[in-house]
Design an enzyme around this catalytic site. Sequence first.
Site, short mmCIF file in Angstrom:
data_model
loop_
_atom_site.label_atom_id
_atom_site.label_comp_id
_atom_site.label_asym_id
_atom_site.label_seq_id
_atom_site.Cartn_x
_atom_site.Cartn_y
_atom_site.Cartn_z
N TYR A 1 55.64 22.25 24.36
CA TYR A 1 54.62 21.69 25.26
C TYR A 1 54.66 22.37 26.62
O TYR A 1 55.63 23.04 26.98
CB TYR A 1 54.80 20.18 25.44
CG TYR A 1 56.05 19.78 26.20
CD1 TYR A 1 56.04 19.72 27.60
CD2 TYR A 1 57.23 19.47 25.53
CE1 TYR A 1 57.18 19.36 28.30
CE2 TYR A 1 58.38 19.12 26.22
CZ TYR A 1 58.34 19.07 27.61
OH TYR A 1 59.46 18.72 28.31
N SER B 1 63.68 21.92 29.38
CA SER B 1 62.39 22.07 30.05
C SER B 1 62.56 23.16 31.10
O SER B 1 63.44 23.07 31.96
CB SER B 1 61.97 20.76 30.71
OG SER B 1 60.76 20.96 31.40
N ARG C 1 26.76 53.65 40.71
CA ARG C 1 27.27 52.27 40.80
C ARG C 1 28.60 52.13 40.09
O ARG C 1 28.84 52.77 39.07
CB ARG C 1 26.31 51.29 40.11
CG ARG C 1 25.00 51.11 40.78
CD ARG C 1 24.17 50.15 39.92
NE ARG C 1 22.79 50.53 39.95
CZ ARG C 1 21.85 49.82 40.60
NH1 ARG C 1 22.17 48.71 41.22
NH2 ARG C 1 20.61 50.22 40.59
N ARG D 1 24.64 41.22 31.58
CA ARG D 1 26.04 40.83 31.34
C ARG D 1 26.06 39.33 31.07
O ARG D 1 25.11 38.62 31.40
CB ARG D 1 26.91 41.16 32.54
CG ARG D 1 26.50 40.41 33.80
CD ARG D 1 27.32 40.84 34.99
NE ARG D 1 26.81 40.21 36.20
CZ ARG D 1 27.02 40.65 37.42
NH1 ARG D 1 27.71 41.74 37.62
NH2 ARG D 1 26.55 40.02 38.47
N MET E 1 32.65 45.86 44.45
CA MET E 1 32.76 47.30 44.62
C MET E 1 31.43 47.86 45.09
O MET E 1 30.54 47.13 45.45
CB MET E 1 33.27 47.92 43.35
CG MET E 1 34.72 47.54 43.11
SD MET E 1 35.40 48.29 41.68
CE MET E 1 34.42 47.56 40.41
N LYS F 1 29.24 47.21 32.81
CA LYS F 1 27.87 47.65 33.10
C LYS F 1 27.50 48.84 32.22
O LYS F 1 26.43 48.86 31.59
CB LYS F 1 27.75 48.01 34.58
CG LYS F 1 26.32 48.28 35.01
CD LYS F 1 26.26 48.87 36.42
CE LYS F 1 26.60 47.87 37.49
NZ LYS F 1 25.45 47.29 38.16
N GLY G 1 29.71 42.15 43.38
CA GLY G 1 29.72 42.50 44.80
C GLY G 1 31.04 43.03 45.32
O GLY G 1 31.18 43.27 46.51
N CYS H 1 57.86 22.86 32.91
CA CYS H 1 57.30 21.91 33.86
C CYS H 1 57.13 22.51 35.26
O CYS H 1 56.79 21.82 36.20
CB CYS H 1 58.13 20.63 33.92
SG CYS H 1 59.83 20.92 34.45
N HIS I 1 25.08 36.48 47.58
CA HIS I 1 26.53 36.66 47.43
C HIS I 1 27.26 35.32 47.49
O HIS I 1 28.09 35.00 46.66
CB HIS I 1 27.04 37.61 48.52
CG HIS I 1 28.52 37.79 48.48
ND1 HIS I 1 29.37 37.05 49.26
CD2 HIS I 1 29.28 38.59 47.72
CE1 HIS I 1 30.60 37.42 49.00
NE2 HIS I 1 30.58 38.35 48.07
C1 PEP Z 1 60.90 23.80 38.83
O1 PEP Z 1 61.84 24.23 39.50
O2 PEP Z 1 60.15 24.53 38.19
C2 PEP Z 1 60.61 22.36 38.80
C3 PEP Z 1 59.66 21.89 38.02
O3 PEP Z 1 61.32 21.57 39.63
P1 PEP Z 1 60.98 21.41 41.18
O4 PEP Z 1 59.69 22.06 41.43
O5 PEP Z 1 60.98 19.95 41.45
O6 PEP Z 1 62.16 22.13 41.80
#
Ligand code: PEP
Length: 874
Positions: A852, A765, A93, A337, A104, A23, A102, A832, A455
């Site tokens: 990935y 992974s 403000r 903003r 603060m 702001k 909203g 993962c 709000h």
């Molecule tokens: C993990 O532990 O991050 C995972 C992907 O395996 P799970 O959630 O199945 O334990």
Amino acid sequence: MSKKYVYLFSEGNGSMKPLLGGKGANLAEMTNLGMPVPRGFTITTEACTKYYDDGEVIAPEIQDEIMAYVATLEKQTGKKFGDRENPLLVSVRSGARASMPGMMDTILNLGLNEDVVEVVARKSNNPRWAWDCFRRFIQMYSDVVMEVGKKYFEELIDEMKEKRGVKQDTELTAEDLKELAQQFKAEYKSKIGTDFPSDPIDQMMGAVKAVFRSWNNQRAIVYRRMNDIPGSWGTAVNVQEMVFGNLGDTSGTGVAFTRNPATGERKLFGEFLMNAQGEDVVAGIRTPQTIDQLKEVMPAAYNDFVKICATLESHYRDMQDMEFTIEDKKLFMLQTRNGKRTAAAALKIACDLVDEGVINEKEAVLMIDPKNLDALLHPQFDADALKKAEPIGTGLAASPGAASGKAVFTAEDAKEWVQKGEKVVLVRLETSPEDIEGMAAAQGILTVRGGMTSHAAVVARGMGTCCVAGCGAIKMDEENKRFELGGKTYKEGDWISLDGSTGNIYGEAIKTTDASIGGEFGRIMAWADKYRKLNVRTNADTPRDARQARKFGAEGIGLCRTEHMFFEADRIPAIREMICADTVEQREKALLKLEPMQQSDFEGIYEAMEGLPVTIRYLDPPLHEFVPTEEDDIAQLAKDLGKSVDDIKAIIASLHEFNPMMGHRGCRLAVTYPEIAVMQTKAVIKAAINVKKKHPDWALVPEIMIPLVGEIKELQYVKKIVVDTADALIKESGSDLKYKVGTMIELPRACVTADEIAKEAEFFSFGTNDLTQMTFGFSRDDAGKFLDAYYQKKILESDPFARLDQAGVGKLVKMGVELGRATRPDLKIGICGEHGGDPSSVEFCHNIGLNYVSCSPFRVPIARLAAAQAALKG
Ligand code: PEP
Ligand code: MG
């Protein structure tokens, strides 16, 4: 030179957001652009962090600096605090680096006291207005600075209206308001124990402190956690000469967006209230007029405003959200903003700005908040079901999407019911910032009062939650938790549905369908794909999920949790038989039943992925998860297996573990029961051979993933079983199928010995769910019980299971990557855990060089966009 903690608007500029807050920086920028901004100054975010560092006191040197700037402001305006001729009144403000609508606190009309209010009454010739300002000031100051609840004052107003026999606040006279102001002061004294401060300087220091304090109020902490805003930033404070929108019928106040924040349409969108102060619009107590109507009411101010809107939008090269006040026909800008917007609007605005030549593709990709996309990817009403449903009423279509849930009437109830597994719609007269957690938990929000910038509307759009606002036809009975609409009463727990795109309200549950995406979404995603370096895979256990994820752009499966297939009704008897087996032969017999089912699951998944990589994770959970708990089921199992109920109960008891998540699970299952790994390998490989036969051109290379490895010998042991089984099958079939064996890195020991593990593992992974659990020692299933206390006590700012803890868990991940690649430079590495779909964690994964991320199907587009943003930021 000592540090500077206060800046006049004319000393700052738009690039100083970290120091002046959003702001303050934008007020400075508008001042520099020559726009009509009431004069003022900004106390920096560094003053706020110092306030906390110093033990919640404003250091004397900062107080002195503030006083010096008050003197400058007095000189600039020709007004003086407490003056009998020309008194200075200011607003105070908050304004953090990132906008927190909203969250603060704000105080208006500061500088008024018994003497000054008389001066203002005389000079303005409008005693009613003067006393109204004073009673508002006492009320706001008490609420914000001293935390005396608003409701006491509202009760006093209601009593006064009753005594005078009037309905509206506006019907109270100057005398009434004067009397109210006295009552308010008495209320203040009775609650606080001291007189209401009359010295404007005392008032101001109190207000500045209150704004600093509001940075750490409960709702601000929750908002920060939801929006990844660090607690260390602090808020700035803006002190600004008051301009009055409540001076009479040639004054007013409003908020407007340069484009429609719900749809993105390029057209001024907003609302205003005549004879009102700022908080009246946002609080949604009176229903405002649309900005178009301002053209008729006050054409000159309207024209000035339209010009300013155009200038601001082209200056900031983004849709602006502005607050303005008109004081006796003269326009003043109080804020600008980059406006919050729905996901659909965000996409349209970004594409339109590219087409208008205002921004380029990269900037378009960077301007969309990945989390916002969520709303587009979530269910809409099933078109047929919707046709059959009859609306019971309509309100404003404040935030799009579809919501079906049981009616609840308080934010606390919403939170509690959702924790119990219910879907709820939160129904409120109006929402306030305290409701934020309940609003986040609800499927949808319905309010009786308030406009598109109330709000409820603003916050719901920000969260991507469906909201219908301002349905005045509702007869609300908050106390008894019920409401009346369309001639019927709806109680707590009754199903209702909301359509946030039409504003329709339904008195029943309505079926929802998956989102369909295209158009601008596709354009933005194509740009994102051009710039990202990370691949995005999905966590999917069924062909259906796999297909959904591909529609959202998944480039493979990063985690197929095979146990999910075992829970299905036709498989659970076989898995139980396997668990209850007394001998290896019995176990193999049971596994033989499972093998064809698992093989056909894998064929379905390979087919759905059409040759894209598929990572299959071997059985992971502790076996007790598969055994029955109900007496009837135990008896049935005993019968099926020709054992006694007591025998079965003894087996179940033997599976009991004190710490099952650290118990007999993961690769430990394959170590104890190698025949399980043999069966799973046969299913993976036979399925792949079959599918490859049908689709010889597909690059199908199954990736077999062994979970919860902490010691290389565990992996060596299981891998040998896999390789022996797979190679024999491939040889026997004459296929040229290739496959890989890798591991999940989800134990601290695996990270630390990743160089060793990479000798065996052909890919890694990171299972950051378990890695977070094992690193913090927080149970992933129970941490919710104490995390709230951790947020409150500022031990943690966010849930480490949702947002990767980069300082701790992230360090282990980085170590795992570096050690793994030291052994095997071309090691393919992904993630993962849940973090694979969290934008800030995706950025981290990009920065440490993962190949990935893998996340649930609905988060694939979010991850694609976050990956592109990470690459573009780098
Ligand atoms: C993990 O532990 O991050 C995972 C992907 O395996 P799970 O959630 O199945 O334990
Ligand atoms: Mg795991």
